[in-house]
Design a protein around this motif. Sequence first.
Motif, PDB file in Angstrom:
ATOM      1  N   GLU A 189       0.806  -1.219   0.000  1.00 61.73           N
ATOM      2  CA  GLU A 189       0.000   0.000   0.000  1.00 61.73           C
ATOM      3  C   GLU A 189       0.836   1.265   0.000  1.00 61.73           C
ATOM      4  N   ALA A 190       1.996   1.227   0.625  1.00 60.19           N
ATOM      5  CA  ALA A 190       2.864   2.409   0.704  1.00 60.19           C
ATOM      6  C   ALA A 190       4.015   2.343  -0.286  1.00 60.19           C
ATOM      7  N   SER A 191       3.845   1.560  -1.356  1.00 58.61           N
ATOM      8  CA  SER A 191       4.891   1.365  -2.354  1.00 58.61           C
ATOM      9  C   SER A 191       6.139   0.786  -1.670  1.00 58.61           C
ATOM     10  N   ASP A 192       7.298   0.907  -2.300  1.00 57.66           N
ATOM     11  CA  ASP A 192       8.529   0.374  -1.724  1.00 57.66           C
ATOM     12  C   ASP A 192       9.723   1.079  -2.367  1.00 57.66           C
ATOM     13  N   PRO A 193      10.083   2.264  -1.870  1.00 63.64           N
ATOM     14  CA  PRO A 193      11.183   3.032  -2.466  1.00 63.64           C
ATOM     15  C   PRO A 193      12.502   2.274  -2.517  1.00 63.64           C
ATOM     16  N   TYR A 194      12.732   1.390  -1.543  1.00 61.79           N
ATOM     17  CA  TYR A 194      13.984   0.629  -1.507  1.00 61.79           C
ATOM     18  C   TYR A 194      14.125  -0.232  -2.755  1.00 61.79           C
ATOM     19  N   HIS A 195      13.074  -0.959  -3.118  1.00 63.68           N
ATOM     20  CA  HIS A 195      13.152  -1.846  -4.277  1.00 63.68           C
ATOM     21  C   HIS A 195      13.047  -1.089  -5.604  1.00 63.68           C
ATOM     22  N   LEU A 196      12.564   0.141  -5.561  1.00 60.00           N
ATOM     23  CA  LEU A 196      12.494   0.954  -6.779  1.00 60.00           C
ATOM     24  C   LEU A 196      13.744   1.814  -6.978  1.00 60.00           C
ATOM     25  N   TYR A 197      14.627   1.834  -5.983  1.00 61.19           N
ATOM     26  CA  TYR A 197      15.752   2.772  -6.023  1.00 61.19           C
ATOM     27  C   TYR A 197      16.693   2.587  -7.218  1.00 61.19           C
ATOM     28  N   PRO A 198      16.978   1.350  -7.670  1.00 63.81           N
ATOM     29  CA  PRO A 198      17.837   1.243  -8.857  1.00 63.81           C
ATOM     30  C   PRO A 198      17.249   1.976 -10.072  1.00 63.81           C
ATOM     31  N   LEU A 199      15.937   1.916 -10.232  1.00 63.55           N
ATOM     32  CA  LEU A 199      15.314   2.630 -11.342  1.00 63.55           C
ATOM     33  C   LEU A 199      15.416   4.137 -11.126  1.00 63.55           C
ATOM     34  N   GLN A 200      15.224   4.584  -9.902  1.00 69.68           N
ATOM     35  CA  GLN A 200      15.289   6.020  -9.610  1.00 69.68           C
ATOM     36  C   GLN A 200      16.678   6.581  -9.868  1.00 69.68           C
ATOM     37  N   THR A 201      17.705   5.880  -9.393  1.00 72.31           N
ATOM     38  CA  THR A 201      19.066   6.383  -9.600  1.00 72.31           C
ATOM     39  C   THR A 201      19.449   6.376 -11.068  1.00 72.31           C
ATOM     40  N   SER A 202      18.833   5.500 -11.852  1.00 74.10           N
ATOM     41  CA  SER A 202      19.164   5.479 -13.289  1.00 74.10           C
ATOM     42  C   SER A 202      18.670   6.729 -14.005  1.00 74.10           C
ATOM     43  N   PHE A 203      17.816   7.508 -13.343  1.00 73.63           N
ATOM     44  CA  PHE A 203      17.395   8.810 -13.875  1.00 73.63           C
ATOM     45  C   PHE A 203      18.261   9.947 -13.326  1.00 73.63           C
ATOM     46  N   GLY A 204      19.247   9.607 -12.510  1.00 81.13           N
ATOM     47  CA  GLY A 204      20.109  10.637 -11.936  1.00 81.13           C
ATOM     48  C   GLY A 204      19.450  11.373 -10.800  1.00 81.13           C
ATOM     49  N   ALA A 205      18.616  10.663 -10.009  1.00 85.14           N
ATOM     50  CA  ALA A 205      17.888  11.310  -8.920  1.00 85.14           C
ATOM     51  C   ALA A 205      18.103  10.574  -7.599  1.00 85.14           C
ATOM     52  N   PRO A 206      19.347  10.499  -7.101  1.00 84.60           N
ATOM     53  CA  PRO A 206      19.573   9.845  -5.805  1.00 84.60           C
ATOM     54  C   PRO A 206      18.928  10.649  -4.689  1.00 84.60           C
ATOM     55  N   VAL A 207      18.732  10.013  -3.563  1.00 87.79           N
ATOM     56  CA  VAL A 207      17.982  10.678  -2.495  1.00 87.79           C
ATOM     57  C   VAL A 207      18.747  11.858  -1.896  1.00 87.79           C
ATOM     58  N   PHE A 208      20.035  11.695  -1.622  1.00 89.19           N
ATOM     59  CA  PHE A 208      20.869  12.781  -1.092  1.00 89.19           C
ATOM     60  C   PHE A 208      22.147  12.902  -1.909  1.00 89.19           C
ATOM     61  N   GLU A 209      22.727  14.083  -1.882  1.00 92.00           N
ATOM     62  CA  GLU A 209      24.036  14.278  -2.505  1.00 92.00           C
ATOM     63  C   GLU A 209      25.115  13.629  -1.643  1.00 92.00           C
ATOM     64  N   GLN A 210      26.203  13.200  -2.288  1.00 94.89           N
ATOM     65  CA  GLN A 210      27.340  12.615  -1.585  1.00 94.89           C
ATOM     66  C   GLN A 210      28.569  13.498  -1.738  1.00 94.89           C
ATOM     67  N   SER A 211      29.392  13.532  -0.675  1.00 94.81           N
ATOM     68  CA  SER A 211      30.655  14.258  -0.726  1.00 94.81           C
ATOM     69  C   SER A 211      31.679  13.451  -1.505  1.00 94.81           C
ATOM     70  N   ALA A 212      32.834  14.046  -1.736  1.00 93.00           N
ATOM     71  CA  ALA A 212      33.885  13.370  -2.498  1.00 93.00           C
ATOM     72  C   ALA A 212      34.325  12.079  -1.828  1.00 93.00           C
ATOM     73  N   ASP A 213      34.248  12.013  -0.482  1.00 91.93           N
ATOM     74  CA  ASP A 213      34.675  10.806   0.229  1.00 91.93           C
ATOM     75  C   ASP A 213      33.579   9.749   0.297  1.00 91.93           C
ATOM     76  N   GLY A 214      32.431  10.034  -0.336  1.00 94.84           N
ATOM     77  CA  GLY A 214      31.339   9.066  -0.361  1.00 94.84           C
ATOM     78  C   GLY A 214      30.311   9.252   0.727  1.00 94.84           C
ATOM     79  N   SER A 215      30.595  10.075   1.731  1.00 93.10           N
ATOM     80  CA  SER A 215      29.627  10.289   2.804  1.00 93.10           C
ATOM     81  C   SER A 215      28.495  11.181   2.307  1.00 93.10           C
ATOM     82  N   TYR A 216      27.327  10.998   2.886  1.00 91.27           N
ATOM     83  CA  TYR A 216      26.150  11.739   2.454  1.00 91.27           C
ATOM     84  C   TYR A 216      26.047  13.094   3.146  1.00 91.27           C
ATOM     85  N   THR A 217      25.558  14.064   2.395  1.00 92.99           N
ATOM     86  CA  THR A 217      25.177  15.345   2.971  1.00 92.99           C
ATOM     87  C   THR A 217      23.664  15.311   3.193  1.00 92.99           C
TER      88      THR A 217
END
Length: 412
Positions: A189-217
Amino acid sequence: MRRSIPLTAAALGITLALAACSGSADPADTETSAAAEATASGTLTMWVDDTRINEMEPVVAAFTEETGVEVELVQKASGDIGKDFVAQVPTGEGPDIIVSAHDGLGEWVNNGVVAPIELGDKAADFSDSAIAGVTYDGKIYGTPISIENIALVRNNALLTETTAATFDELVAQAKGTGTPFSVLIQQGEASDPYHLYPLQTSFGAPVFEQSADGSYTDTLALGGPAGDAFAAYLAKLGTDKVLDLNVDGEKAKQAFLDGQAPYMITGPWNTSAFAEAGMDISVLPVPSAGGQPAQPFVGVQGVFISAKSENPVLANELVVNYLSTEAAQDMLFAEGGRMPANAASAAKVEDPILKGFNDAGSTGAPMPAIPAMSTVWAFWGATEAQIISGQAEPASAWNTMVTNIQDAVDKV
């Protein structure tokens, strides 16, 4: 044979500190050699969940045999380890070490209960995503021991090869088999963003930006034109009946077991059931839907040291100098069957299913461990459900979601 223990923990700590200040050798090498020559008295307490305690027992037993340091394993429910760590460390009642998924790291750092570590050159022994998972605000806080992620699982009884270069081509190929479902992606009922995330990132829309060292902002990256394009694609998948909110995790798993789809996007937690049912399966990367790499979330299981450990030098010896090694991670794999985070150990895994997941997650994105992530899920899932079901205009709903998430993030 256990070695004798001629030094106290304090003496060993002084020895290491003086050696590190000398500048004559790499600190990591000095620490390892000092610990190899002398071990300190004391007992370490490690919290482990019920799914890992059996595989950890022989590993810490080998550590004790080598160093003489006793390690008391305490079984905790996986959902309790993080919150009890935060609650008990400030009181002095917590463990020296915990084994846990990395996604609680931001909360632990903000509460001052976890200590940073120095992996040094050992960091190069792990994948970028594994290190990013245990990194927060530019500092490494744990040794990664295993990784997991979702991937595309194929039923080889229905299709023997995958020629699709894009997700749309995959759907078309799957529909050609005439099964009730094309590509199963669990929803609910509430969808499942975790299982849809590979499709989302393939559009260039990750949830948060990452720093150069890979950590999230805490800067959102899922909005803008890329987010709008993904929202429109979600609506298309809903209209085409690729996504169905009535198909939750259990229904998706059973439908795949029943041969009702040639493909399913899922994780290694389900493939054992497929193998037990006698299914012939292959594990593949998820094809891109939006033109960029499809990046699944990567979950990193790590070992973390309490900021209030009574034996920090011994804890460091176990976490940094022992559990990071190829030999220790070989043993963990032999006991538990989870893909090692150590690259050399992972390279020796011959199981084609695990290798398939590892290949699919090699360019994945670590699950954000920042406190702001806790504000995302409810808005994210509810909005995706509205779009998939056709109850909301995609771009408008997505932009409202971004605004709501940003407001929530600003209050964290």
